[in-house]
Design a protein around this motif. Structure first.
Motif, PDB file in Angstrom:
ATOM      1  N   ILE A   1      -2.402   2.612  -6.160  1.00  0.00           N
ATOM      2  CA  ILE A   1      -2.356   2.878  -4.719  1.00  0.00           C
ATOM      3  C   ILE A   1      -2.020   1.604  -3.966  1.00  0.00           C
ATOM      4  O   ILE A   1      -1.237   1.594  -3.034  1.00  0.00           O
ATOM      5  CB  ILE A   1      -3.733   3.326  -4.165  1.00  0.00           C
ATOM      6  N   VAL A   2      -2.696   0.513  -4.357  1.00  0.00           N
ATOM      7  CA  VAL A   2      -2.622  -0.706  -3.555  1.00  0.00           C
ATOM      8  C   VAL A   2      -2.488  -1.930  -4.462  1.00  0.00           C
ATOM      9  O   VAL A   2      -3.047  -1.959  -5.564  1.00  0.00           O
ATOM     10  CB  VAL A   2      -3.877  -0.832  -2.648  1.00  0.00           C
TER      11      VAL A   2
ATOM     12  N   LEU B   1      -8.971  -4.783   4.412  1.00  0.00           N
ATOM     13  CA  LEU B   1      -8.049  -3.642   4.326  1.00  0.00           C
ATOM     14  C   LEU B   1      -8.842  -2.327   4.283  1.00  0.00           C
ATOM     15  O   LEU B   1      -8.506  -1.362   4.972  1.00  0.00           O
ATOM     16  CB  LEU B   1      -7.178  -3.789   3.077  1.00  0.00           C
ATOM     17  N   LYS B   2      -9.916  -2.309   3.500  1.00  0.00           N
ATOM     18  CA  LYS B   2     -10.685  -1.070   3.336  1.00  0.00           C
ATOM     19  C   LYS B   2     -11.416  -0.659   4.610  1.00  0.00           C
ATOM     20  O   LYS B   2     -11.761   0.513   4.759  1.00  0.00           O
ATOM     21  CB  LYS B   2     -11.694  -1.211   2.187  1.00  0.00           C
ATOM     22  N   THR B   3     -11.675  -1.592   5.505  1.00  0.00           N
ATOM     23  CA  THR B   3     -12.461  -1.260   6.698  1.00  0.00           C
ATOM     24  C   THR B   3     -11.665  -1.352   8.000  1.00  0.00           C
ATOM     25  O   THR B   3     -12.152  -0.919   9.042  1.00  0.00           O
ATOM     26  CB  THR B   3     -13.686  -2.198   6.811  1.00  0.00           C
ATOM     27  N   ARG B   4     -10.461  -1.934   7.970  1.00  0.00           N
ATOM     28  CA  ARG B   4      -9.700  -2.136   9.215  1.00  0.00           C
ATOM     29  C   ARG B   4      -8.282  -1.612   9.226  1.00  0.00           C
ATOM     30  O   ARG B   4      -7.643  -1.591  10.279  1.00  0.00           O
ATOM     31  CB  ARG B   4      -9.657  -3.637   9.531  1.00  0.00           C
ATOM     32  N   ALA B   5      -7.752  -1.235   8.066  1.00  0.00           N
ATOM     33  CA  ALA B   5      -6.364  -0.737   8.052  1.00  0.00           C
ATOM     34  C   ALA B   5      -6.396   0.792   8.116  1.00  0.00           C
ATOM     35  O   ALA B   5      -7.184   1.431   7.419  1.00  0.00           O
ATOM     36  CB  ALA B   5      -5.646  -1.217   6.797  1.00  0.00           C
TER      37      ALA B   5
ATOM     38  N   HIS C   1       0.853  -1.198   0.000  1.00  0.00           N
ATOM     39  CA  HIS C   1       0.000   0.000   0.000  1.00  0.00           C
ATOM     40  C   HIS C   1       0.878   1.234   0.000  1.00  0.00           C
ATOM     41  O   HIS C   1       1.815   1.335   0.770  1.00  0.00           O
ATOM     42  CB  HIS C   1      -0.903   0.007   1.236  1.00  0.00           C
TER      43      HIS C   1
ATOM     44  N   MET D   1      -8.900  -7.412   0.541  1.00  0.00           N
ATOM     45  CA  MET D   1      -9.272  -6.043   0.161  1.00  0.00           C
ATOM     46  C   MET D   1     -10.433  -5.528   1.012  1.00  0.00           C
ATOM     47  O   MET D   1     -10.431  -4.370   1.435  1.00  0.00           O
ATOM     48  CB  MET D   1      -9.635  -5.979  -1.326  1.00  0.00           C
TER      49      MET D   1
ATOM     50  N   GLN E   1     -18.373  -1.346   4.280  1.00  0.00           N
ATOM     51  CA  GLN E   1     -18.662  -2.030   5.554  1.00  0.00           C
ATOM     52  C   GLN E   1     -19.461  -3.305   5.286  1.00  0.00           C
ATOM     53  O   GLN E   1     -19.205  -4.363   5.868  1.00  0.00           O
ATOM     54  CB  GLN E   1     -19.460  -1.112   6.491  1.00  0.00           C
TER      55      GLN E   1
END
Lengths: 149, 82
Positions: free
Chosen positions: A92-93, A116-120, A81, A113, A142
């Motif tokens: 980007i990723v 990653l989008k909701t927890r990183a 990332h 993915m 979400q």
């Protein structure tokens, strides 16, 4: 290295090839590349700044990798990332997964993915024709992550 | 001592990215800490947002998470990476 957070650009093709070269038992390589778009929510995007939480970012991504490996028989995982300033059209990723057969690699890449989008801890700030603004989280992201619970 | 960090839109709204506060037994959870910060009024109301996220010692957690002396705490808006 399975987890990389970096400002430098990368070549997705090179990343895919490296994943396969690591193990000749690999029958499937799945790669996802996310790019900066030049348009979002009706506004032209001239550039983007990606902020993150150094230290936690790497731990959060490593945890997502561990969880993916627990769920599917993966032979390799790479999560890359970028942070800092980015231009439209730039990657980007990158998430790459490898396995003996395709199903595990496909599902794991999708899962990584979504998590990653909701927890990183990354945040996007877009430079637009209406000024700079922080990108807001989306309910659809979400919901996508909840599929795996 | 507690090490508190703010990121992205919150960092900008608060005009700072980090601060240290002494830990006291009254600060039993992240919610207690958030309430103390909210009591500062003004820009601190940003921490009242429904979609606020938080982390304790660099791991995502809920506001009911217990707080101990020496912890690193972070408050931030919904993450938007990827």
């Amino acid at each position: 290295m399975a987890i990389r957070v970096q400002t430098a650009a990368f070549d997705p093709g090179q990343e895919l090839n490296a994943l396969h070269a690591a193990n000749l038992g690999i029958g499937a390589v799945v790669g996802f590349v996310g790019y900066v778009r030049d348009f979002n929510e009706g506004r032209e995007v001239a550039g983007m700044l990606l902020e993150h939480y150094p230290g936690m970012t790497e731990k959060a991504l490593a945890k997502i990798e561990v969880e993916a490996r627990e769920r599917w028989p993966l032979l390799g995982v790479e999560i890359l990332h970028r942070v800092g300033p980015l231009q439209p059209g730039e990657p980007i990723v990158f998430v790459g997964t490898t396995s003996a057969h395709r199903q595990a690699a496909f599902a794991a890449c999708d899962f990584i993915m979504d998590y990653l989008k909701t927890r990183a801890p990354f945040w996007k700030k877009e430079g637009t024709n209406e000024g700079a603004c922080w990108v807001e989280g989306r309910d659809s992201d979400q919901q996508a992550a909840q599929r795996w619970e | 001592m507690l090490q508190i960090q703010y990121f992205a839109r919150y960092r900008e709204a608060l005009g700072q990215d980090a601060e240290q506060l002494p830990w006291t037994p009254e600060l039993a959870s992240l919610e207690d800490l958030r309430q103390q910060l909210l009591s500062r009024g003004g820009v601190w109301q940003v921490l009242a947002e429904q979609n606020l996220m938080c982390a304790r010692n660099q791991e995502l957690c809920g506001l009911s998470e217990p707080l101990l002396d020496g912890d690193e705490v972070a408050f931030f808006p919904t993450v938007t990476g990827g």
